[in-house]
Scaffold this motif. Structure first.
Motif, PDB file in Angstrom:
ATOM      1  N   GLN A 113       9.457  -6.252   4.036  1.00 19.24           N
ATOM      2  CA  GLN A 113       8.212  -5.964   4.757  1.00 19.24           C
ATOM      3  C   GLN A 113       7.670  -4.581   4.387  1.00 19.24           C
ATOM      4  O   GLN A 113       6.483  -4.408   4.108  1.00 19.24           O
ATOM      5  N   ALA A 114       8.586  -3.608   4.345  1.00 23.48           N
ATOM      6  CA  ALA A 114       8.173  -2.231   4.005  1.00 23.48           C
ATOM      7  C   ALA A 114       7.595  -2.193   2.593  1.00 23.48           C
ATOM      8  O   ALA A 114       6.581  -1.524   2.339  1.00 23.48           O
ATOM      9  N   ILE A 115       8.234  -2.912   1.690  1.00 27.40           N
ATOM     10  CA  ILE A 115       7.755  -2.938   0.294  1.00 27.40           C
ATOM     11  C   ILE A 115       6.373  -3.582   0.239  1.00 27.40           C
ATOM     12  O   ILE A 115       5.431  -3.051  -0.372  1.00 27.40           O
ATOM     13  N   LYS A 116       6.237  -4.731   0.921  1.00 24.25           N
ATOM     14  CA  LYS A 116       4.951  -5.458   0.892  1.00 24.25           C
ATOM     15  C   LYS A 116       3.827  -4.596   1.461  1.00 24.25           C
ATOM     16  O   LYS A 116       2.735  -4.535   0.902  1.00 24.25           O
ATOM     17  N   GLU A 117       4.126  -3.962   2.589  1.00 25.14           N
ATOM     18  CA  GLU A 117       3.074  -3.146   3.226  1.00 25.14           C
ATOM     19  C   GLU A 117       2.633  -2.009   2.320  1.00 25.14           C
ATOM     20  O   GLU A 117       1.451  -1.698   2.212  1.00 25.14           O
ATOM     21  N   GLN A 118       3.602  -1.399   1.633  1.00 23.72           N
ATOM     22  CA  GLN A 118       3.248  -0.290   0.738  1.00 23.72           C
ATOM     23  C   GLN A 118       2.477  -0.807  -0.479  1.00 23.72           C
ATOM     24  O   GLN A 118       1.512  -0.182  -0.915  1.00 23.72           O
ATOM     25  N   VAL A 119       2.904  -1.955  -0.989  1.00 23.37           N
ATOM     26  CA  VAL A 119       2.182  -2.542  -2.140  1.00 23.37           C
ATOM     27  C   VAL A 119       0.728  -2.799  -1.744  1.00 23.37           C
ATOM     28  O   VAL A 119      -0.199  -2.557  -2.528  1.00 23.37           O
ATOM     29  N   ASP A 120       0.517  -3.244  -0.517  1.00 24.83           N
ATOM     30  CA  ASP A 120      -0.861  -3.500  -0.057  1.00 24.83           C
ATOM     31  C   ASP A 120      -1.657  -2.202   0.065  1.00 24.83           C
ATOM     32  O   ASP A 120      -2.873  -2.205  -0.125  1.00 24.83           O
ATOM     33  N   ARG A 121      -0.959  -1.114   0.428  1.00 29.47           N
ATOM     34  CA  ARG A 121      -1.693   0.172   0.550  1.00 29.47           C
ATOM     35  C   ARG A 121      -2.016   0.733  -0.828  1.00 29.47           C
ATOM     36  O   ARG A 121      -3.154   0.893  -1.190  1.00 29.47           O
ATOM     37  N   PHE A 122      -1.005   1.075  -1.617  1.00 32.52           N
ATOM     38  CA  PHE A 122      -1.140   1.477  -3.027  1.00 32.52           C
ATOM     39  C   PHE A 122       0.242   1.511  -3.646  1.00 32.52           C
ATOM     40  O   PHE A 122       1.245   1.697  -2.944  1.00 32.52           O
ATOM     41  N   ILE A 123       0.285   1.313  -4.979  1.00 30.98           N
ATOM     42  CA  ILE A 123       1.581   1.156  -5.640  1.00 30.98           C
ATOM     43  C   ILE A 123       2.059   2.448  -6.283  1.00 30.98           C
ATOM     44  O   ILE A 123       3.254   2.718  -6.329  1.00 30.98           O
ATOM     45  N   HIS A 124       1.134   3.233  -6.775  1.00 28.24           N
ATOM     46  CA  HIS A 124       1.554   4.437  -7.494  1.00 28.24           C
ATOM     47  C   HIS A 124       0.476   5.489  -7.423  1.00 28.24           C
ATOM     48  O   HIS A 124      -0.712   5.173  -7.525  1.00 28.24           O
ATOM     49  N   TYR A 125       0.916   6.749  -7.232  1.00 27.74           N
ATOM     50  CA  TYR A 125      -0.024   7.837  -7.457  1.00 27.74           C
ATOM     51  C   TYR A 125       0.773   9.130  -7.586  1.00 27.74           C
ATOM     52  O   TYR A 125       0.955   9.864  -6.636  1.00 27.74           O
ATOM     53  N   SER A 126       1.265   9.360  -8.780  1.00 27.09           N
ATOM     54  CA  SER A 126       2.233  10.387  -9.135  1.00 27.09           C
ATOM     55  C   SER A 126       2.297  11.601  -8.190  1.00 27.09           C
ATOM     56  O   SER A 126       1.381  12.423  -8.148  1.00 27.09           O
ATOM     57  N   TYR A 127       3.443  11.689  -7.479  1.00 28.02           N
ATOM     58  CA  TYR A 127       3.610  12.793  -6.531  1.00 28.02           C
ATOM     59  C   TYR A 127       3.738  14.147  -7.229  1.00 28.02           C
ATOM     60  O   TYR A 127       3.586  15.193  -6.598  1.00 28.02           O
ATOM     61  N   THR A 128       3.987  14.103  -8.535  1.00 30.59           N
ATOM     62  CA  THR A 128       4.128  15.373  -9.260  1.00 30.59           C
ATOM     63  C   THR A 128       2.810  16.148  -9.284  1.00 30.59           C
ATOM     64  O   THR A 128       2.802  17.360  -9.466  1.00 30.59           O
ATOM     65  N   ASP A 129       1.698  15.431  -9.128  1.00 26.84           N
ATOM     66  CA  ASP A 129       0.391  16.108  -9.112  1.00 26.84           C
ATOM     67  C   ASP A 129      -0.376  15.933  -7.807  1.00 26.84           C
ATOM     68  O   ASP A 129      -1.263  16.720  -7.507  1.00 26.84           O
ATOM     69  N   PHE A 130      -0.058  14.859  -7.084  1.00 27.23           N
ATOM     70  CA  PHE A 130      -0.836  14.557  -5.876  1.00 27.23           C
ATOM     71  C   PHE A 130       0.117  14.380  -4.688  1.00 27.23           C
ATOM     72  O   PHE A 130       1.283  14.733  -4.798  1.00 27.23           O
ATOM     73  N   PHE A 131      -0.374  13.825  -3.624  1.00 29.17           N
ATOM     74  CA  PHE A 131       0.436  13.782  -2.394  1.00 29.17           C
ATOM     75  C   PHE A 131       0.363  12.408  -1.721  1.00 29.17           C
ATOM     76  O   PHE A 131      -0.663  11.747  -1.796  1.00 29.17           O
ATOM     77  N   TYR A 132       1.420  11.998  -1.074  1.00 23.79           N
ATOM     78  CA  TYR A 132       1.404  10.874  -0.123  1.00 23.79           C
ATOM     79  C   TYR A 132       2.564  11.049   0.843  1.00 23.79           C
ATOM     80  O   TYR A 132       3.525  11.769   0.558  1.00 23.79           O
ATOM     81  N   LYS A 133       2.442  10.349   1.954  1.00 26.44           N
ATOM     82  CA  LYS A 133       3.281  10.655   3.109  1.00 26.44           C
ATOM     83  C   LYS A 133       4.750  10.224   2.961  1.00 26.44           C
ATOM     84  O   LYS A 133       5.648  10.918   3.416  1.00 26.44           O
TER      85      LYS A 133
END
Ligand SMILES: Cc1ncc(COP(=O)(O)O)c(C=O)c1O
Length: 426
Positions: free
Chosen positions: A57-77
């Motif tokens: 469920q956690a994986i599915k919910e995250q896939v629905d939100r977004f799959i990737h956005y490199s934390y080395t340059d940007f941010f996510y919770k």
């Protein structure tokens, strides 16, 4: 049609022809519909079992939100949420910082680099029998099988290997506890006083329980004495908990069994139950490296972080540490009892659900039963127990932490039948 032989790197070792179709809990189903009890957990990875609904469920919910956005340059919770959860799970009453990669080897690479950076020392101590991964830095620390290193030199310089406290086969031919941990004194007297200047050593890296090298369990008190020695010379103590961490031994981290606080902790495998994630955690002071000095595009992928958060939640809410401790003790006891009646069982050892059975041809000479260990593994597989070996001759038990007694009991039976057949030369 082209198959594995034509298309895939031949560098893999391969255990047996298990072609997976599906998996649930601790049961595997192959493409022909055969079922197996999973004593491998995908090599100590699928900690919460296969297809745990909360992890999915956690994986599915995250896939629905977004799959990737490199934390080395940007941010996510999720990256931060996971770091604060791990912060509180890790031993040590001090602030910690986290670096995320995608694998165990990457977490070890980060430990190598940060320890060199922070201490400005090049030397590294690792163990004979250790396995830390396949990348150039990690393989330079690895010393469990020559094939893992052969042909890849030059490896990284400055690495010295020391004896692991493998009491069943003590490299110094001594006995615990009368040895007084002579293998620690050896580091001081023979390395530090002769050819490894301790003031040039950045870290010592240890698996709190050796994994690939043969499920070797150090005696109580070993790491305490070792840490004292390292502290004397300002050498960082790094633990590779890639295999032993996140509940596998009945504690969050295997080093907790030894009541010693490490400076650096490497994690991977079971932390995200199959999603790729490697973590290098350390005392916050150590991670004083500069922006741009180390990073990983995919490291700490949001889907992996979400999975890891769910895994930790499941381990807590389903009391999986207690399950690993309880069923591990039960399994260990049953295997120890079996030792009396089986000429091939030389040693049984482990903690929680990380248990090794070392097979020998003769209990007195302790001659290694490598071929026989392979035969036992194959027979188990044919009877419906997916289990593999480690070291040259150790059968390793590392099921999902959700395993139940009603699957442990038939597994023991299959193992004993298979072992008996090999002992009788059938
Ligand atoms: C203790 C330990 N460290 C590091 C590694 C390397 O992990 P990975 O294969 O994810 O790079 C392994 C893998 O088996 C391991 O058991």
């Amino acid at each position: 049609m082209k198959g594995t032989r034509e298309l895939v790197s031949p560098s893999f070792g391969r255990a047996y022809p298990l072609v997976l179709e599906s998996a649930e809990g601790s049961i595997l189903t192959d493409v022909d519909g055969n079922k197996y009890i999973d004593m491998n957990a995908g090599l100590a990875v699928c900690s919460t079992g296969h297809g745990h609904p909360k992890v999915k469920q956690a994986i599915k919910e995250q896939v629905d939100r977004f799959i990737h956005y490199s934390y080395t340059d940007f941010f996510y919770k999720d990256y931060i949420d996971l770091s604060s959860v791990l912060h509180d799970l890790l031993p040590g009453d001090f602030k910690k910082k986290f670096f995320y990669g995608n694998s165990g080897a990457e977490s070890v690479e980060a430990a190598i680099k940060v320890s060199r950076w922070h201490t400005r020392r090049q030397g590294i101590l690792a163990y004979i029998g250790a396995f830390h991964g396949r990348t150039m830095g990690a393989v330079s620390l690895t010393a469990s099988k020559p094939v893992q290193r052969a042909g890849f030199s030059p490896l990284i310089p400055g690495v010295e290997h020391v004896f692991y406290p493998y009491c069943y086969r003590c490299p110094l031919n001594l006995e615990y506890p009368s040895c007084g941990y002579a293998c620690v004194d050896y580091i001081d007297e023979h390395l530090f006083h002769r050819y490894v200047p301790p003031e040039e050593a950045s870290m010592l890296i240890a698996e709190p329980m050796q994994g690939e090298g043969g499920y070797v369990v150090p005696p109580d008190g070993y790491f305490k004495k070792l840490k004292k020695l390292l502290d004397q010379y300002g050498i960082l103590f790094a633990v590779d908990e890639v295999q032993s961490g996140i509940g596998r031994t009945g504690k969050w981290f295997a080093i907790e069994h030894y009541d010693v606080i490490p400076d650096i902790v490497c994690m991977a495998k079971g932390i995200a139950a199959g999603m790729p994630l490697g973590v290098m955690a350390s005392n916050a002071e150590i991670q004083d490296w500069l922006p741009g000095s180390h990073a990983s595009t995919f490291g700490g992928n949001p889907v992996s972080c979400s999975a890891a958060l769910a895994v930790i939640d499941v381990i807590k809410s389903e009391n999986l540490l207690e399950n690993a401790e309880m069923l591990g003790s039960y399994l260990l006891k049953r295997l120890e009892e079996m030792k009396e009646n089986h000429p091939f069982i030389g040693d049984v050892r482990g903690k929680g659900l990380m248990i090794g059975v070392e097979l020998v041809k003769d209990k007195n000479t302790k001659e290694i039963a490598k071929k026989e260990a392979g035969e036992v593994m194959m027979k188990c597989f044919k009877k419906g127990l997916a289990i593999v070996t480690c070291g040259p001759n150790v059968i390793r038990w590392m099921p999902p932490l959700v395993i139940t007694k009603d699957l442990i009991d038939p597994s023991i039976e299959i193992f004993e039948q298979s072992l008996t057949e090999v002992e009788k030369g059938k």
